[in-house]
Scaffold this motif. Structure first.
Motif: not given
Length: 331
Positions: A27-29, A41, A47-48, A50-55
């Motif tokens: 997952v990348k942002k 990344t 994905e869910e 992954g986006y929590i981790n990025i947040h």
């Protein structure tokens, strides 16, 4: 550290091969943080998550920015600058420690890296409007407040004092690397299996891709930066590059980088890029600037004295030079 490839300048990219193992996904942002481009990344179960981790990583970077930003009038750093020549300022342990480490890097680099660089007047313009260099008197005045040795630290009371009115500190040459390190540290503590934090070229990695392969850094020729011809694996490590490809001026036929020597007030010449490899992105960030200022020979000699740190320097003629731990693969 041994790096087996012919390096020119760094072009960062990520490659993903094969099928995801153990149902992991990448997952990348990409977003703007600290006034620059961050690409985060992570390798996650889905994905869910992954986006929590990025947040969570973004929140950590924003937390750091509130401490070290000299643009935020309410930050601890701004409070130090506001009270220059007036009184010491009590700060949190985290900022105090960053300043202490910054001073140690200044000592190591003979002042080529210096957080009091922020005290300099902006007399050099790299927006195409300059047609002549500032006078010697203007330059001397511009650097009069600079000097890491002027910073007064009181460890017992945890205070920072800038004794000269108008003196300032700033973390532009170390802050992005520190933020990348802290975001990585947070995600590792939350058992994120792998990832990469790319803070506008200050890059740190951990773990592997979902395929089990290593993260790769793309290597490009400085004459054609968008063309990758080789890939370098980066394992549990960091990379930072300083370059003059886009921001420079030409005066009387001489090319001047936007990177200015805080000791003299003059822009650097003779180097196109410096890439530093080490465990911490913070150290890579600071040393890339320092080596750029120190120059090829002095800079590489310094790097050769530091365990666990390597460098690649591309000079003004696009010739590649390396520290002793780097071996070029010419095959």
């Amino acid at each position: 550290m041994r790096i087996f490839t012919a390096l020119f300048c760094i072009f960062f990219s990520l490659l993903t091969y094969g099928q995801a193992r153990q149902n992991l996904v990448t997952v990348k942002k990409t977003l703007k943080l600290m006034g620059t481009r961050f690409e985060i990344t992570v390798v996650a179960p889905n994905e869910e998550i992954g986006y929590i981790n990025i947040h969570e990583a973004v929140s950590e970077i924003e937390r750091i920015e509130k401490i070290i930003s000299s643009w935020d009038k309410d930050s601890q750093t701004s409070l130090i600058n506001k009270n220059a020549g007036i009184k010491p300022v009590k700060v949190g342990k985290e900022l105090f420690d960053i300043i202490e480490r910054s001073i140690k890097i200044s000592e190591l680099t003979d002042g080529a890296f210096d957080i009091t660089y922020a005290s300099m007047d902006h007399i050099w313009k790299f927006d195409g409007t300059m047609d002549k260099a500032p006078t010697e008197a203007e330059i001397k005045k511009s650097v009069s407040k600079i000097g890491y040795k002027k910073i007064v630290l009181d460890a017992e009371n945890r205070t920072v004092y800038l004794p000269v009115k108008g003196m300032r500190i700033g973390f532009g040459a170390i802050g992005k690397g520190y933020a990348a390190d802290k975001a990585k540290e947070l995600l590792v503590s939350k058992d994120v299996k792998g990832g990469i934090i790319n803070a506008s070229g200050d890059l740190t990695t951990w773990g592997t891709k979902v395929t089990g392969e290593k993260w790769l850094v793309g290597i490009a020729n400085p004459l054609s930066k968008d063309r990758v011809f080789s890939w370098l694996p980066v394992v549990e490590s960091s990379v930072a590059t300083s370059g003059n490809y886009e921001k420079y001026i030409v005066l009387n036929g001489e090319k001047y980088s936007h990177i200015i020597d805080p000791r003299t007030g003059y822009p650097t010449r003779g180097i196109n890029s410096v890439s530093i490899f080490a465990k911490q992105a913070e150290l890579c960030d600071a040393l890339a600037t320092a080596v750029f200022i120190l120059g090829r020979d002095v800079g590489l000699h310094m790097i050769n004295q530091i365990d666990g740190v390597e460098a690649v320097v591309v000079d003004g003629e696009n010739k590649v030079h390396r520290s002793s731990g780097i071996v070029f693969d010419t095959n």
